[in-house]
Write a protein that holds these residues in place. Structure first.
Motif, mmCIF file in Angstrom:
data_model
loop_
_atom_site.group_PDB
_atom_site.id
_atom_site.type_symbol
_atom_site.label_atom_id
_atom_site.label_comp_id
_atom_site.label_asym_id
_atom_site.label_seq_id
_atom_site.Cartn_x
_atom_site.Cartn_y
_atom_site.Cartn_z
ATOM 1 N N LEU A 186 4.619 -10.948 5.009
ATOM 2 C CA LEU A 186 3.491 -10.440 5.103
ATOM 3 C C LEU A 186 2.343 -11.443 5.068
ATOM 4 N N GLN A 187 1.202 -10.976 5.730
ATOM 5 C CA GLN A 187 0.197 -12.192 5.652
ATOM 6 C C GLN A 187 -1.045 -11.431 5.720
ATOM 7 N N CYS A 215 -3.575 -6.870 5.871
ATOM 8 C CA CYS A 215 -2.341 -7.194 5.487
ATOM 9 C C CYS A 215 -1.485 -6.776 6.753
ATOM 10 N N ALA A 238 2.249 -6.896 8.717
ATOM 11 C CA ALA A 238 3.737 -7.404 8.365
ATOM 12 C C ALA A 238 4.298 -7.648 9.690
ATOM 13 N N VAL A 261 2.242 -0.257 -0.288
ATOM 14 C CA VAL A 261 1.681 -1.566 -0.383
ATOM 15 C C VAL A 261 0.564 -1.632 -1.256
ATOM 16 N N ARG A 263 -4.007 2.254 5.542
ATOM 17 C CA ARG A 263 -3.313 1.976 6.253
ATOM 18 C C ARG A 263 -3.086 2.530 7.437
ATOM 19 N N ASN A 323 1.177 -1.332 11.907
ATOM 20 C CA ASN A 323 1.736 -1.815 10.816
ATOM 21 C C ASN A 323 1.004 -2.854 9.974
ATOM 22 N N SER A 324 -0.343 -2.133 9.575
ATOM 23 C CA SER A 324 -1.240 -3.024 8.787
ATOM 24 C C SER A 324 -1.591 -2.197 7.615
ATOM 25 N N CYS A 348 -1.175 -9.300 -0.776
ATOM 26 C CA CYS A 348 -0.833 -7.999 -0.522
ATOM 27 C C CYS A 348 0.662 -8.112 -0.518
ATOM 28 N N ALA A 364 4.687 -5.499 -0.336
ATOM 29 C CA ALA A 364 5.314 -4.437 0.070
ATOM 30 C C ALA A 364 6.101 -4.033 -1.311
ATOM 31 N N TYR A 378 8.129 -7.841 -1.660
ATOM 32 C CA TYR A 378 7.620 -8.626 -0.590
ATOM 33 C C TYR A 378 6.240 -9.154 -0.718
ATOM 34 N N GLY A 397 3.071 -11.553 0.409
ATOM 35 C CA GLY A 397 2.273 -12.519 1.470
ATOM 36 C C GLY A 397 1.627 -13.521 0.891
#
Length: 123
Positions: free
Chosen positions: A3-4, A21, A23, A33, A71, A76-77, A95, A97, A112, A114
């Protein structure tokens, strides 16, 4: 899942920011999330969370009515819209998961994490 978080910055009190965020490596469309933050000298705290399909959300009382989590699984964000920002919102925002499809305000339920993005609100 990698994640970023992005979108942080410096803003004046009352302003807005939009955090994202993203993935990579695999989708997190089946996972809840959450967003957490850590202010200088303080413990990490829960901010907001959303379930796997966006149908349910929850917020910390301190941000309710000002922040909105959403979301887009096709992209995928996950996004966190920050409005009416206050100096006390200054923190690094992360962020994460979740292990399952639902949301949670408990950090141990997240698998997970980020790298964070810095949000600084000036008075």
């Amino acid at each position: 899942v990698q994640l970023q978080a992005s979108g942080g910055g410096l803003v004046q009190a009352g302003g807005s920011l939009r955090l994202s965020c993203a993935a990579s490596r695999r989708t997190f469309s089946n996972n809840g999330v959450g967003w957490f933050r850590r202010a200088p000298g303080k413990e990490r705290e829960f901010v907001a969370a959303i379930n796997w399909n966006g149908g349910s959300t929850t917020y910390a009382d301190s941000v309710k009515g000002r922040f909105t989590i959403s979301r887009d699984n096709a992209k995928n964000s996950v996004t966190l819209q920050l409005n009416s920002l206050r100096p006390e919102d200054t923190a690094v925002y992360y962020c994460a998961a979740a292990r399952g499809a639902t949301y949670s305000s408990t950090s141990t339920n997240y698998q997970y994490w980020g790298r964070g993005t810095q949000v600084t609100v000036s008075s």
